[in-house]
Design an enzyme around this catalytic site. Structure first.
Site, PDB file in Angstrom:
ATOM      1  N   LYS A 117       2.705   6.225  -0.013  1.00  0.00           N
ATOM      2  CA  LYS A 117       2.193   6.168   1.360  1.00  0.00           C
ATOM      3  C   LYS A 117       2.452   7.466   2.132  1.00  0.00           C
ATOM      4  O   LYS A 117       1.683   7.815   3.029  1.00  0.00           O
ATOM      5  CB  LYS A 117       2.825   4.979   2.104  1.00  0.00           C
ATOM      6  CG  LYS A 117       2.366   3.615   1.579  1.00  0.00           C
ATOM      7  CD  LYS A 117       2.995   2.497   2.393  1.00  0.00           C
ATOM      8  CE  LYS A 117       2.392   1.149   2.167  1.00  0.00           C
ATOM      9  NZ  LYS A 117       2.668   0.468   0.920  1.00  0.00           N
ATOM     10  N   GLY A 165       2.801  -5.432  -1.405  1.00  0.00           N
ATOM     11  CA  GLY A 165       3.031  -6.868  -1.267  1.00  0.00           C
ATOM     12  C   GLY A 165       3.947  -7.233  -0.103  1.00  0.00           C
ATOM     13  O   GLY A 165       4.578  -8.289  -0.123  1.00  0.00           O
ATOM     14  N   GLY A 166       4.027  -6.354   0.910  1.00  0.00           N
ATOM     15  CA  GLY A 166       4.826  -6.661   2.101  1.00  0.00           C
ATOM     16  C   GLY A 166       6.329  -6.628   1.866  1.00  0.00           C
ATOM     17  O   GLY A 166       7.105  -7.031   2.728  1.00  0.00           O
ATOM     18  N   HIS A 235       4.650 -10.173   6.284  1.00  0.00           N
ATOM     19  CA  HIS A 235       3.781  -9.005   6.031  1.00  0.00           C
ATOM     20  C   HIS A 235       2.856  -9.195   4.844  1.00  0.00           C
ATOM     21  O   HIS A 235       2.338  -8.236   4.293  1.00  0.00           O
ATOM     22  CB  HIS A 235       4.607  -7.723   5.849  1.00  0.00           C
ATOM     23  CG  HIS A 235       5.618  -7.538   6.933  1.00  0.00           C
ATOM     24  ND1 HIS A 235       5.263  -7.274   8.235  1.00  0.00           N
ATOM     25  CD2 HIS A 235       6.966  -7.614   6.927  1.00  0.00           C
ATOM     26  CE1 HIS A 235       6.353  -7.189   8.974  1.00  0.00           C
ATOM     27  NE2 HIS A 235       7.400  -7.398   8.202  1.00  0.00           N
ATOM     28  N   GLU A 275      -6.957   0.222   4.446  1.00  0.00           N
ATOM     29  CA  GLU A 275      -6.340  -0.694   5.417  1.00  0.00           C
ATOM     30  C   GLU A 275      -6.039   0.031   6.730  1.00  0.00           C
ATOM     31  O   GLU A 275      -5.514   1.149   6.721  1.00  0.00           O
ATOM     32  CB  GLU A 275      -5.030  -1.257   4.847  1.00  0.00           C
ATOM     33  CG  GLU A 275      -5.238  -2.154   3.636  1.00  0.00           C
ATOM     34  CD  GLU A 275      -3.965  -2.891   3.194  1.00  0.00           C
ATOM     35  OE1 GLU A 275      -4.092  -3.917   2.513  1.00  0.00           O
ATOM     36  OE2 GLU A 275      -2.848  -2.428   3.512  1.00  0.00           O
ATOM     37  N   ARG A 297      -7.667  -0.682  -6.021  1.00  0.00           N
ATOM     38  CA  ARG A 297      -7.912  -1.770  -6.992  1.00  0.00           C
ATOM     39  C   ARG A 297      -8.758  -2.842  -6.329  1.00  0.00           C
ATOM     40  O   ARG A 297      -9.035  -2.780  -5.129  1.00  0.00           O
ATOM     41  CB  ARG A 297      -6.573  -2.368  -7.413  1.00  0.00           C
ATOM     42  CG  ARG A 297      -5.794  -2.852  -6.190  1.00  0.00           C
ATOM     43  CD  ARG A 297      -4.555  -3.619  -6.542  1.00  0.00           C
ATOM     44  NE  ARG A 297      -3.640  -3.683  -5.407  1.00  0.00           N
ATOM     45  CZ  ARG A 297      -3.680  -4.582  -4.455  1.00  0.00           C
ATOM     46  NH1 ARG A 297      -4.605  -5.516  -4.458  1.00  0.00           N
ATOM     47  NH2 ARG A 297      -2.804  -4.561  -3.464  1.00  0.00           N
TER      48      ARG A 297
HETATM   49  P1  ADP Z   1      -1.796  -6.230  -0.609  1.00  0.00           P
HETATM   50  O1  ADP Z   1      -0.922  -7.361  -0.175  1.00  0.00           O
HETATM   51  O2  ADP Z   1      -1.090  -5.127  -1.348  1.00  0.00           O
HETATM   52  O3  ADP Z   1      -2.683  -5.702   0.437  1.00  0.00           O
HETATM   53  P2  ADP Z   1      -3.380  -8.197  -1.948  1.00  0.00           P
HETATM   54  O4  ADP Z   1      -3.358  -8.953  -0.691  1.00  0.00           O
HETATM   55  O5  ADP Z   1      -4.671  -7.990  -2.638  1.00  0.00           O
HETATM   56  O6  ADP Z   1      -2.764  -6.783  -1.712  1.00  0.00           O
HETATM   57  O7  ADP Z   1      -2.329  -8.915  -2.931  1.00  0.00           O
HETATM   58  C1  ADP Z   1      -1.804  -8.384  -4.107  1.00  0.00           C
HETATM   59  C2  ADP Z   1      -0.681  -9.324  -4.492  1.00  0.00           C
HETATM   60  O8  ADP Z   1      -1.193 -10.380  -5.300  1.00  0.00           O
HETATM   61  C3  ADP Z   1       0.381  -8.712  -5.342  1.00  0.00           C
HETATM   62  O9  ADP Z   1       1.326  -8.040  -4.575  1.00  0.00           O
HETATM   63  C4  ADP Z   1       0.997  -9.943  -6.012  1.00  0.00           C
HETATM   64  O10 ADP Z   1       1.990 -10.518  -5.182  1.00  0.00           O
HETATM   65  C5  ADP Z   1      -0.156 -10.907  -6.109  1.00  0.00           C
HETATM   66  N1  ADP Z   1      -0.670 -11.033  -7.486  1.00  0.00           N
HETATM   67  C6  ADP Z   1      -0.883 -10.091  -8.367  1.00  0.00           C
HETATM   68  N2  ADP Z   1      -1.372 -10.562  -9.520  1.00  0.00           N
HETATM   69  C7  ADP Z   1      -1.489 -11.880  -9.355  1.00  0.00           C
HETATM   70  C8  ADP Z   1      -1.948 -12.947 -10.184  1.00  0.00           C
HETATM   71  N3  ADP Z   1      -2.408 -12.758 -11.421  1.00  0.00           N
HETATM   72  N4  ADP Z   1      -1.924 -14.188  -9.678  1.00  0.00           N
HETATM   73  C9  ADP Z   1      -1.489 -14.397  -8.432  1.00  0.00           C
HETATM   74  N5  ADP Z   1      -1.060 -13.425  -7.616  1.00  0.00           N
HETATM   75  C10 ADP Z   1      -1.043 -12.185  -8.062  1.00  0.00           C
HETATM   76  P1  ADP Z   2       2.004  -3.097   1.672  1.00  0.00           P
HETATM   77  O1  ADP Z   2       1.798  -2.008   0.661  1.00  0.00           O
HETATM   78  O2  ADP Z   2       3.242  -3.876   1.454  1.00  0.00           O
HETATM   79  O3  ADP Z   2       0.764  -3.918   1.838  1.00  0.00           O
HETATM   80  P2  ADP Z   2       1.397  -1.992   4.330  1.00  0.00           P
HETATM   81  O4  ADP Z   2       1.727  -0.630   4.823  1.00  0.00           O
HETATM   82  O5  ADP Z   2      -0.026  -2.275   4.061  1.00  0.00           O
HETATM   83  O6  ADP Z   2       2.293  -2.289   3.047  1.00  0.00           O
HETATM   84  O7  ADP Z   2       1.974  -3.032   5.402  1.00  0.00           O
HETATM   85  C1  ADP Z   2       1.974  -4.409   5.190  1.00  0.00           C
HETATM   86  C2  ADP Z   2       1.836  -5.107   6.546  1.00  0.00           C
HETATM   87  O8  ADP Z   2       2.898  -4.718   7.444  1.00  0.00           O
HETATM   88  C3  ADP Z   2       0.553  -4.764   7.299  1.00  0.00           C
HETATM   89  O9  ADP Z   2      -0.522  -5.579   6.920  1.00  0.00           O
HETATM   90  C4  ADP Z   2       0.975  -4.998   8.751  1.00  0.00           C
HETATM   91  O10 ADP Z   2       0.968  -6.359   9.074  1.00  0.00           O
HETATM   92  C5  ADP Z   2       2.412  -4.524   8.769  1.00  0.00           C
HETATM   93  N1  ADP Z   2       2.508  -3.091   9.139  1.00  0.00           N
HETATM   94  C6  ADP Z   2       2.672  -2.045   8.313  1.00  0.00           C
HETATM   95  N2  ADP Z   2       2.752  -0.873   9.003  1.00  0.00           N
HETATM   96  C7  ADP Z   2       2.613  -1.195  10.300  1.00  0.00           C
HETATM   97  C8  ADP Z   2       2.631  -0.442  11.524  1.00  0.00           C
HETATM   98  N3  ADP Z   2       2.821   0.883  11.525  1.00  0.00           N
HETATM   99  N4  ADP Z   2       2.460  -1.113  12.680  1.00  0.00           N
HETATM  100  C9  ADP Z   2       2.274  -2.447  12.686  1.00  0.00           C
HETATM  101  N5  ADP Z   2       2.289  -3.216  11.576  1.00  0.00           N
HETATM  102  C10 ADP Z   2       2.448  -2.610  10.393  1.00  0.00           C
HETATM  103 MG    MG Z   3      -1.092  -3.208   2.490  1.00  0.00          MG
END
Ligand code: ADP
Ligand code: ADP
Ligand code: MG
Length: 500
Positions: A117, A165-166, A235, A275, A297
């Site tokens: 990031k 994955g938050g 998250h 995002e 992805r």
């Molecule tokens: P992000 O949260 O990174 O924005 P997504 O919301 O698309 O991305 O979710 C990805 C998440 O899905 C992964 O972090 C993992 O927790 C979950 N995941 C990955 N593979 C599988 C699977 N085969 N079945 C269910 N959940 C999965």
């Molecule tokens: P991940 O790779 O775990 O998905 P993200 O950077 O996408 O990490 O953040 C996950 C979640 O955390 C976002 O969907 C949002 O709800 C919150 N978040 C992350 N960064 C910020 C920010 N700078 N301000 C407010 N919310 C944030």
């Molecule tokens: Mg994200």
């Protein structure tokens, strides 16, 4: 160009079934892999071939060399990584390519750059794409405290630069809190991804998480509109929808432009998601939005985009990987209706959402033309704790948002699963809250979900509508039957039997 005849799907469960379905429609053979715990799951028997993995649980699906060996042995032309697991691992993508196998995803270099990031922010800060104010750090000291005070201000958010994955995310409200939590988070991050650095960003309070689906072939780039993923817990997204009716159209259009600019800046090839976090004063011209990250992805929530644009995103991934060419022009991509996805988890909302295990009994999965349920569930199946607790994704499409919400409630009502605890009732409660119905929700919304008077009224109206539809259908059947009896044709015995 070598035509793809066989794909190994380097993942497990529902996403394998999803990718397999597209492969079948394209006349492509498929190979599944499975850990010992997964040897009875449905997905294995849907693909043309299946191969056991030597390790147990989660680690089985991370065993890069073994997966590539199976691909070579089965003469698979390509590997699709799904989501999670190795899908954002640039070393794996490179190894696949080095083994002479096609990688269905962006170039390893792109995955590497966007997977960090800090690196992604640095690249995009040089463009017009707005990036949340922030910087990376390894230690705390006086200069850092001053920098935060002058350039950012509290609250701030600490993150793992390589995370997802938050996980390992902490919101910090004061210098004192920063001092209390910094080294704890640093330790957690080191354990999770090995990163020595932390990313610190301005925390956008009550922000909406809006993401834009994109595709590119490194020359031509398109978007497939937005998804509102603001209903989150810890998250992580749990309900996603498209379109987002609560942000002004001109702001959304700017976001599409910035997503395309992001794709162009990094010569993006294949599909991905950009995002953004949108500030609180939405639906006005002052609304601001900031880049968060690029997911290189397919995403869990891709189904809502597919159901409103009528485009198969997995087929598009395969096609771009095979031809290096994106066949769409922006004006060819349109969207209609409203789609909502709910993620169903095996967890106990009454016990701090602890993941639950058990044996599935009395499974009833509804079916309807407006409905798509991605899952791998079957009766007697053991839900264990080795994998992600997401067990199904329910996506509905309706002519507008209200209609989609009604349909989702109806489907969740019919979705029956016992033997394990799930978040189904919790999801139903969220869908009925005034906040959700009026769009007044954000990533910080308290999802404790008391039924509001507005929601109760809306629910009554829905019940009446459903009762009316049922009564009309019943009357129609009676009329048809009576008509049929009147005009009874004695030569058509099979039809007569149908109505008598
Ligand atoms: P992000 O949260 O990174 O924005 P997504 O919301 O698309 O991305 O979710 C990805 C998440 O899905 C992964 O972090 C993992 O927790 C979950 N995941 C990955 N593979 C599988 C699977 N085969 N079945 C269910 N959940 C999965
Ligand atoms: P991940 O790779 O775990 O998905 P993200 O950077 O996408 O990490 O953040 C996950 C979640 O955390 C976002 O969907 C949002 O709800 C919150 N978040 C992350 N960064 C910020 C920010 N700078 N301000 C407010 N919310 C944030
Ligand atoms: Mg994200």
């Amino acid at each position: 160009m070598k035509k793809i005849k066989k794909i190994l799907i380097a993942n497990r469960s529902e996403i394998v079934s999803r990718i397999n379905a597209t492969c079948k429609s394209l006349d492509i053979k498929t190979v599944a892999i499975y850990s010992p715990e997964d040897k009875f799951l449905k997905y294995i028997f849907q693909t043309d071939e299946r191969y056991p993995l030597s390790k147990n649980g989660y680690t089985a699906y991370l065993n890069q060399d073994e997966i590539i060996e199976i691909a070579i042995k089965t003469q698979a032309d390509a590997i699709h990584p799904g989501y999670g697991f190795l899908s954002e691992n640039y070393e794996f993508a490179q190894k696949v390519i080095d083994a002479g196998i096609l990688w269905i995803g962006p170039a390893p270099e792109t995955i590497k750059l966007m997977g960090n990031k800090i690196c992604a922010r640095n690249i995009l800060s040089q463009t017009e794409v707005p990036v949340v104010p922030g910087f990376y750090l390894t230690e705390l000291n006086y200069e850092i405290f001053e920098k935060i005070k002058k350039e950012i201000g509290y609250p701030i958010i600490l993150k793992d630069p390589n995370g997802g994955g938050g996980k390992a995310i902490k919101i910090i409200n004061s210098q004192q809190e920063l001092q209390n939590y910094f080294y704890l988070i640093k330790e957690e991050v080191k354990k999770l991804t090995g990163s020595q650095e932390l990313l610190l960003e301005k925390y956008i309070q009550n922000g909406k998480h809006i993401e834009i689906q994109i595709a590119g072939d490194s020359k031509n780039f398109v978007h497939f509109y937005e998804r509102d993923c603001s209903i989150q817990r810890r998250h992580q997204k749990i309900i996603e929808e498209t379109p987002c009716n609560f942000i002004a159209t001109n702001i959304l259009e700017k976001m599409y432009d910035m997503a395309i600019l992001t794709a162009r800046t990094i010569n993006y090839k294949n599909i991905g998601t950009v995002e953004f976090i949108v500030t609180q004063d939405r639906d006005t011209l002052d609304t601001k939005f900031y880049f968060l990250e690029v997911n290189t992805r397919l995403q869990v929530e891709h189904s809502v985009t597919e159901m409103t644009t009528d485009i198969d995103l997995v087929a598009l991934q395969i096609e771009i990987a095979q031809t290096d060419f994106l066949k769409y022009k922006q004006e060819e991509i349109s969207r209609k209706n409203h789609a909502i996805e709910c993620r169903i988890y095996a967890e106990n909302p009454d016990n701090n959402f602890m993941p639950c295990t058990g044996q599935v009994i009395n499974l009833n999965i509804p079916q309807d033309p407006f409905l798509r349920i991605d899952h791998n569930l079957q009766e007697d199946q053991e839900i264990n704790s080795f994998f992600d607790p997401m067990i199904a994704k329910v996506t509905v499409v309706g002519q507008d948002r209200d209609c989609a919400i009604s349909k989702m409630l109806y489907v969740l009502e019919q979705f029956n699963i016992s033997g394990i605890q799930t978040n189904i009732n919790f999801l139903k409660k969220i869908l009925k809250t005034e906040k959700f119905l009026t769009g007044d929700f954000d990533t910080q919304s308290n999802l404790s979900c008391d039924l509001s008077p507005v929601a109760i009224k809306a629910e009554r109206e829905r019940e009446i509508t459903i009762a009316q539809i049922a009564a009309n259908l019943f009357q129609e059947i009676i009329n048809k039957k009576n008509n049929f009896k009147k005009n009874k044709n004695t030569n058509n015995n099979w039809r007569n039997q149908l109505w008598e």
